[in-house]
Design an enzyme around this catalytic site. Structure first.
Site, PDB file in Angstrom:
ATOM      1  N   LYS A   1      -2.177   6.232  -4.230  1.00  0.00           N
ATOM      2  CA  LYS A   1      -3.281   7.179  -3.969  1.00  0.00           C
ATOM      3  C   LYS A   1      -2.992   8.549  -4.565  1.00  0.00           C
ATOM      4  O   LYS A   1      -1.857   9.025  -4.526  1.00  0.00           O
ATOM      5  CB  LYS A   1      -3.495   7.317  -2.452  1.00  0.00           C
ATOM      6  CG  LYS A   1      -3.582   5.983  -1.744  1.00  0.00           C
ATOM      7  CD  LYS A   1      -3.904   6.095  -0.271  1.00  0.00           C
ATOM      8  CE  LYS A   1      -3.646   4.767   0.420  1.00  0.00           C
ATOM      9  NZ  LYS A   1      -2.274   4.587   0.899  1.00  0.00           N
TER      10      LYS A   1
ATOM     11  N   ASP B   1       0.847  -1.195   0.000  1.00  0.00           N
ATOM     12  CA  ASP B   1       0.000   0.000   0.000  1.00  0.00           C
ATOM     13  C   ASP B   1       0.889   1.253   0.000  1.00  0.00           C
ATOM     14  O   ASP B   1       1.646   1.484   0.950  1.00  0.00           O
ATOM     15  CB  ASP B   1      -0.893   0.007   1.248  1.00  0.00           C
ATOM     16  CG  ASP B   1      -1.847   1.190   1.231  1.00  0.00           C
ATOM     17  OD1 ASP B   1      -2.793   1.163   0.425  1.00  0.00           O
ATOM     18  OD2 ASP B   1      -1.616   2.158   1.984  1.00  0.00           O
TER      19      ASP B   1
HETATM   20  P1  NDP Z   1      -0.314   0.633  11.926  1.00  0.00           P
HETATM   21  O1  NDP Z   1      -1.572   0.474  12.687  1.00  0.00           O
HETATM   22  O2  NDP Z   1       0.011  -0.315  10.850  1.00  0.00           O
HETATM   23  O3  NDP Z   1       0.868   0.688  13.002  1.00  0.00           O
HETATM   24  C1  NDP Z   1       2.180   0.888  12.640  1.00  0.00           C
HETATM   25  C2  NDP Z   1       3.004   0.982  13.932  1.00  0.00           C
HETATM   26  O4  NDP Z   1       2.931  -0.257  14.653  1.00  0.00           O
HETATM   27  C3  NDP Z   1       4.470   1.239  13.656  1.00  0.00           C
HETATM   28  O5  NDP Z   1       4.937   2.069  14.710  1.00  0.00           O
HETATM   29  C4  NDP Z   1       5.085  -0.147  13.739  1.00  0.00           C
HETATM   30  O6  NDP Z   1       6.431  -0.059  14.169  1.00  0.00           O
HETATM   31  C5  NDP Z   1       4.240  -0.809  14.811  1.00  0.00           C
HETATM   32  N1  NDP Z   1       4.069  -2.270  14.636  1.00  0.00           N
HETATM   33  C6  NDP Z   1       3.914  -2.954  13.488  1.00  0.00           C
HETATM   34  N2  NDP Z   1       3.755  -4.266  13.732  1.00  0.00           N
HETATM   35  C7  NDP Z   1       3.799  -4.421  15.081  1.00  0.00           C
HETATM   36  C8  NDP Z   1       3.703  -5.538  15.936  1.00  0.00           C
HETATM   37  N3  NDP Z   1       3.514  -6.775  15.459  1.00  0.00           N
HETATM   38  N4  NDP Z   1       3.799  -5.330  17.269  1.00  0.00           N
HETATM   39  C9  NDP Z   1       3.981  -4.084  17.761  1.00  0.00           C
HETATM   40  N5  NDP Z   1       4.082  -2.976  16.990  1.00  0.00           N
HETATM   41  C10 NDP Z   1       3.987  -3.144  15.663  1.00  0.00           C
HETATM   42  O7  NDP Z   1      -0.298   2.157  11.426  1.00  0.00           O
HETATM   43  P2  NDP Z   1      -0.275   3.046  10.137  1.00  0.00           P
HETATM   44  O8  NDP Z   1      -0.904   4.309  10.568  1.00  0.00           O
HETATM   45  O9  NDP Z   1       1.047   3.071   9.521  1.00  0.00           O
HETATM   46  O10 NDP Z   1      -1.278   2.356   9.099  1.00  0.00           O
HETATM   47  C11 NDP Z   1      -0.895   1.301   8.254  1.00  0.00           C
HETATM   48  C12 NDP Z   1      -0.891   1.716   6.799  1.00  0.00           C
HETATM   49  O11 NDP Z   1      -2.166   2.161   6.371  1.00  0.00           O
HETATM   50  C13 NDP Z   1       0.013   2.908   6.481  1.00  0.00           C
HETATM   51  O12 NDP Z   1       1.385   2.576   6.513  1.00  0.00           O
HETATM   52  C14 NDP Z   1      -0.514   3.309   5.131  1.00  0.00           C
HETATM   53  O13 NDP Z   1      -0.042   2.440   4.121  1.00  0.00           O
HETATM   54  C15 NDP Z   1      -2.016   3.149   5.360  1.00  0.00           C
HETATM   55  N6  NDP Z   1      -2.629   4.419   5.827  1.00  0.00           N
HETATM   56  C16 NDP Z   1      -3.523   5.044   4.980  1.00  0.00           C
HETATM   57  C17 NDP Z   1      -4.119   6.225   5.334  1.00  0.00           C
HETATM   58  C18 NDP Z   1      -5.084   6.867   4.403  1.00  0.00           C
HETATM   59  O14 NDP Z   1      -5.434   8.047   4.603  1.00  0.00           O
HETATM   60  N7  NDP Z   1      -5.560   6.167   3.388  1.00  0.00           N
HETATM   61  C19 NDP Z   1      -3.847   6.898   6.638  1.00  0.00           C
HETATM   62  C20 NDP Z   1      -2.938   6.139   7.482  1.00  0.00           C
HETATM   63  C21 NDP Z   1      -2.372   4.954   7.079  1.00  0.00           C
HETATM   64  P3  NDP Z   1       7.732  -0.441  13.273  1.00  0.00           P
HETATM   65  O15 NDP Z   1       7.497   0.035  11.867  1.00  0.00           O
HETATM   66  O16 NDP Z   1       8.822   0.287  13.979  1.00  0.00           O
HETATM   67  O17 NDP Z   1       7.868  -1.927  13.364  1.00  0.00           O
END
Ligand code: NDP
Length: 311
Positions: free
Chosen positions: A75, A45
């Site tokens: 997007k 994504d």
């Molecule tokens: P997430 O809910 O996916 O959370 C990401 C966070 O959780 C990061 O800090 C990551 O840390 C941590 N994490 C990941 N896996 C684990 C795990 N197994 N245990 C503990 N912590 C974990 O958040 P996002 O807001 O990034 O949303 C995901 C995706 O959705 C985005 O990356 C994007 O592609 C999309 N998105 C779309 C939006 C829109 O407007 N359409 C808005 C927001 C997001 P680390 O990376 O350090 O491992």
């Protein structure tokens, strides 16, 4: 491992788990994408607005996985609502691909394409420079055009409420394939999901873990279910989405988490009982309702509340 798929209204299938790339730093996202694809992810994504698509493309190439095996979403950014093909062409060039599997309108808020900044144009009063003269139905018409040209295989929206969907559906020739939304147990969006189901629009969950620093992973109910089923809390959150046929887009740049999120999502969806799902469905009603992603669009548009009146 093979990832479950969900059928879209254009007849194609989308892998039910995709790697998120928002806030993944350019210097770390290529390795994260390559690792994910090697581990079995087949869905990435992306977004023009994340500023890291060149590095995502590098990760795709490094993985060695053929382009045709990968489902790539990107997007349209808000300053490009009147220039859909221009934004798309930049994304295709950045990623180094000649088509997308899915292209989404990122936010239902067109911003001034000739404003004082290419990404976040501001008015002299400091509010975002929203283009009130541009209609979402005009954006959608241009989305349909790039689909017809074969540059994308499916089109959809993101952050669209029922109200915003109803601004495009009456004149749409093509119903959006998906609506990408903030969905997790603290923001379960039950009514919007029922509406999407009635229109054959697949929901995608962004911030499925509650984004960075989320309290969701520490929630007592989630932790208790995880412990009972020998799962990680993240597996319960992702499994809950999978069991409800919602595409989950967890972001991580940590190799071990990238791997465990994929396997955990599949295991979670299998292990959660109907009662577990109902319990998680009801979590937000016990005073825990919360959104984590709240850009200041309502303020720009002169509303007090977020998000009901906007998206
Ligand atoms: P997430 O809910 O996916 O959370 C990401 C966070 O959780 C990061 O800090 C990551 O840390 C941590 N994490 C990941 N896996 C684990 C795990 N197994 N245990 C503990 N912590 C974990 O958040 P996002 O807001 O990034 O949303 C995901 C995706 O959705 C985005 O990356 C994007 O592609 C999309 N998105 C779309 C939006 C829109 O407007 N359409 C808005 C927001 C997001 P680390 O990376 O350090 O491992």
């Amino acid at each position: 491992m093979s990832v479950p798929k969900i059928k879209l209204n254009n007849g194609s299938e989308i892998p039910a788990i995709g790697l998120g790339t928002w806030q993944s730093k350019p210097e770390e996202v290529a390795a994260a994408v390559a690792h994910a694809l090697k581990e079995g992810y087949r869905h990435i994504d992306c977004a023009w607005g994340y500023g890291n698509e060149k590095d995502v493309g590098e990760g795709i190439r490094q993985s060695g996985v053929p382009r045709s095996d990968i489902f790539i979403t990107s997007k349209l950014w808000s300053t490009y609502h009147s220039r859909v093909e221009e934004c798309l062409d930049q994304t295709l060039s950045n990623l180094g691909v000649d088509y997308l599997d899915l292209y989404l309108v990122h936010w239902p808020v067109p911003m001034n394409p000739k404003g004082n900044h290419p990404v976040f144009p501001l008015l002299p009063n400091g509010k975002r420079d929203v283009d009130h003269s541009w209609k979402l139905s005009q954006t959608w018409e241009q989305m349909e055009d790039v689909l017809k040209k074969g540059k994308v295989k499916a089109i959809g929206v993101s952050n669209f409420s029922v109200k915003k969907l109803e601004e495009i559906l009456p004149t749409a020739n093509i119903v959006p394939a998906v609506d990408q939304l903030e969905i997790h147990p603290y923001n379960p969006q039950h009514e919007l999901l029922a509406y999407l189901c009635s229109k054959d629009i697949v929901p995608q969950a962004y911030s499925p873990l509650g984004s960075s620093g989320s309290p969701l992973l520490k929630d007592d109910v989630i932790q208790a279910i995880a412990q009972r089923l020998s799962l990680q809390p993240a597996d319960v959150l992702l499994g809950w989405l999978g069991a409800k046929q919602i595409v989950a887009l967890p972001k991580s740049v940590t190799p071990a988490r990238i791997t465990s999120n994929l396997h955990g999502a599949v295991a979670g969806a299998k292990k959660l009982s109907k009662e577990d799902i109902e319990t998680i469905d009801g979590l937000a009603t016990s005073g825990k309702q919360q959104r984590f992603i709240m850009p200041p669009w309502p303020v720009d548009l002169g509303f007090d509340n977020w998000p009901d009146k906007v998206v």
